[in-house]
Enzyme design. Structure first.
Site, PDB file in Angstrom:
ATOM      1  N   GLU A 116     -12.589 -11.987  39.113  1.00 53.98           N
ATOM      2  CA  GLU A 116     -12.919 -11.437  37.797  1.00 53.98           C
ATOM      3  C   GLU A 116     -13.258  -9.945  37.860  1.00 53.98           C
ATOM      4  O   GLU A 116     -13.836  -9.394  36.929  1.00 53.98           O
ATOM      5  CB  GLU A 116     -14.118 -12.193  37.191  1.00 53.98           C
ATOM      6  CG  GLU A 116     -13.997 -13.697  37.187  1.00 53.98           C
ATOM      7  CD  GLU A 116     -12.954 -14.229  36.207  1.00 53.98           C
ATOM      8  OE1 GLU A 116     -12.164 -13.426  35.686  1.00 53.98           O
ATOM      9  OE2 GLU A 116     -12.943 -15.434  35.966  1.00 53.98           O
ATOM     10  N   HIS A 162     -21.661 -12.797  34.986  1.00 54.68           N
ATOM     11  CA  HIS A 162     -20.746 -13.713  34.301  1.00 54.68           C
ATOM     12  C   HIS A 162     -21.071 -15.137  34.753  1.00 54.68           C
ATOM     13  O   HIS A 162     -21.139 -15.405  35.952  1.00 54.68           O
ATOM     14  CB  HIS A 162     -19.301 -13.361  34.647  1.00 54.68           C
ATOM     15  CG  HIS A 162     -18.298 -14.396  34.243  1.00 54.68           C
ATOM     16  ND1 HIS A 162     -18.299 -15.008  33.013  1.00 54.68           N
ATOM     17  CD2 HIS A 162     -17.246 -14.932  34.928  1.00 54.68           C
ATOM     18  CE1 HIS A 162     -17.289 -15.870  32.943  1.00 54.68           C
ATOM     19  NE2 HIS A 162     -16.645 -15.837  34.095  1.00 54.68           N
ATOM     20  N   HIS A 166     -20.692 -19.632  33.751  1.00 54.65           N
ATOM     21  CA  HIS A 166     -19.986 -20.696  33.034  1.00 54.65           C
ATOM     22  C   HIS A 166     -21.033 -21.628  32.427  1.00 54.65           C
ATOM     23  O   HIS A 166     -20.984 -22.844  32.620  1.00 54.65           O
ATOM     24  CB  HIS A 166     -19.069 -21.467  33.984  1.00 54.65           C
ATOM     25  CG  HIS A 166     -17.935 -20.664  34.533  1.00 54.65           C
ATOM     26  ND1 HIS A 166     -16.951 -21.207  35.327  1.00 54.65           N
ATOM     27  CD2 HIS A 166     -17.620 -19.346  34.402  1.00 54.65           C
ATOM     28  CE1 HIS A 166     -16.083 -20.278  35.668  1.00 54.65           C
ATOM     29  NE2 HIS A 166     -16.472 -19.132  35.125  1.00 54.65           N
ATOM     30  N   TYR A 197     -35.621 -12.511  20.009  1.00 55.34           N
ATOM     31  CA  TYR A 197     -35.146 -12.077  21.320  1.00 55.34           C
ATOM     32  C   TYR A 197     -33.643 -12.215  21.472  1.00 55.34           C
ATOM     33  O   TYR A 197     -33.008 -11.464  22.214  1.00 55.34           O
ATOM     34  CB  TYR A 197     -35.894 -12.820  22.433  1.00 55.34           C
ATOM     35  CG  TYR A 197     -37.213 -12.166  22.743  1.00 55.34           C
ATOM     36  CD1 TYR A 197     -37.327 -11.226  23.759  1.00 55.34           C
ATOM     37  CD2 TYR A 197     -38.343 -12.456  21.990  1.00 55.34           C
ATOM     38  CE1 TYR A 197     -38.532 -10.597  24.032  1.00 55.34           C
ATOM     39  CE2 TYR A 197     -39.557 -11.837  22.239  1.00 55.34           C
ATOM     40  CZ  TYR A 197     -39.645 -10.905  23.265  1.00 55.34           C
ATOM     41  OH  TYR A 197     -40.834 -10.278  23.508  1.00 55.34           O
ATOM     42  N   HIS A 247     -14.513 -20.423  28.524  1.00 63.54           N
ATOM     43  CA  HIS A 247     -14.748 -19.872  29.863  1.00 63.54           C
ATOM     44  C   HIS A 247     -16.235 -19.608  30.117  1.00 63.54           C
ATOM     45  O   HIS A 247     -16.863 -20.329  30.884  1.00 63.54           O
ATOM     46  CB  HIS A 247     -13.918 -18.598  30.022  1.00 63.54           C
ATOM     47  CG  HIS A 247     -13.871 -18.045  31.399  1.00 63.54           C
ATOM     48  ND1 HIS A 247     -12.894 -17.166  31.818  1.00 63.54           N
ATOM     49  CD2 HIS A 247     -14.690 -18.207  32.465  1.00 63.54           C
ATOM     50  CE1 HIS A 247     -13.109 -16.838  33.082  1.00 63.54           C
ATOM     51  NE2 HIS A 247     -14.205 -17.435  33.494  1.00 63.54           N
TER      52      HIS A 247
END
Length: 215
Positions: free
Chosen positions: A75, A94, A96, A121, A161
Site C-alpha cells: 500500500e 491504515h 481493516h 471527538y 477495504h
C-alpha cells in the site's frame, strides 16, 4: 537509544496494541512514519501488526529509495500520496477495522462525509471522512484518488477495504483512526433508531474552535 531506534520501538508497540485489541487482524494493516532525516519507516508486506520486529521495518531515505529492512507494504502508493499532498503529515495508519468497513458497505453511506456527526471527538479528530470507491489492494490508482483530494482530508475510507488516516505524528494518527472506528461502531449501533446528531451550529463551533478541516 537513538531517535530512530525509539521510533522503531514505538511503531511496533502501537501496532501490537492495535492488533491485540482487534482493530486489524491477520497480516492486515500498515503504518508509515517520517524520520528526522525526511525518510520513512514502514511496516513490511505480509507482516502481522502483532509481531513486528523493529530491526526489519522497511527504511526509505528522503528521496523515496528503499535502503534497509524488508520489502514494504504493497500500500505504499497510498502512504506516499498522503505525504506528497499533506505537508503536516508525520505518520499514516491504515487498518481493516470491522465497523468502519461495515459502514462503507451500506448503500446510504454518504461518500463525501461517511461518519454521521454523533460525537464531538469524531468531528474534532477527523473532520470530514471521504469514502473512496473500491480499488484492488496495492493499486496505484488509490494514490491518485488521494492526490485528487489535494490534501484537504486527513482521513479517508477505502470502500470494502478500510480506513486510512494521516497525523502529525504516529500517536495522533493512531488516536484518530481509533476514533474513526468507534464512531463507525456508534453509527451502526444506533442505525434505524433516529439518534440525535450534533447540530450544524455545534459542528461549526467545533470546526472553528479546533481548526477542523471541514469545508
Amino acid at each position: 537509544m537513538s531517535s530512530e531506534a525509539r521510533l522503531r520501538e514505538q511503531i511496533c508497540a502501537m501496532a501490537r496494541s492495535i492488533f491485540e485489541r482487534g482493530l486489524t487482524g491477520g497480516s492486515s494493516g500498515n503504518i508509515s512514519v517520517r524520520t528526522e532525516d525526511g525518510g520513512l519507516l514502514v511496516t513490511p508486506t505480509g507482516s502481522s501488526m502483532g509481531s513486528l520486529d523493529p530491526a526489519r521495518l522497511s527504511r526509505f531515505d528522503a528521496s523515496g529509495r528503499l535502503i534497509g529492512g524488508d520489502e514494504p507494504t504493497k500500500e505504499m502508493p497510498l502512504h506516499a500520496a498522503f505525504y506528497e499532498t499533506r505537508s503536516t503529515a508525520g505518520a499514516v495508519v491504515h487498518l481493516h477495522s470491522c465497523h468502519s468497513v461495515a459502514l462503507s458497505l451500506l448503500p446510504d453511506t454518504d461518500p463525501d462525509n461517511m461518519l454521521p456527526p454523533l460525537t464531538a471527538y469524531g468531528v474534532m479528530k477527523l473532520g470530514k471522512v471521504v469514502m473512496l470507491p473500491y480499488f484492488m489492494p496495492g493499486d496505484p490508482a488509490m494514490g491518485d484518488a488521494i492526490r485528487g483530494l489535494a490534501g484537504k482530508r486527513s482521513a479517508v475510507m477505502l470502500a470494502h477495504h478500510g480506513p486510512v488516516v494521516a497525523g502529525k505524528d504516529l500517536e495522533s494518527a493512531v488516536y484518530a483512526i481509533e476514533e474513526l472506528e468507534e464512531t463507525a461502531k456508534l453509527a451502526l449501533l444506533t442505525r434505524g433508531l433516529n439518534p440525535k446528531r450534533l447540530t450544524d451550529a455545534q459542528i461549526r463551533g467545533l470546526v472553528t474552535r479546533f481548526n477542523v478541516e471541514w469545508d
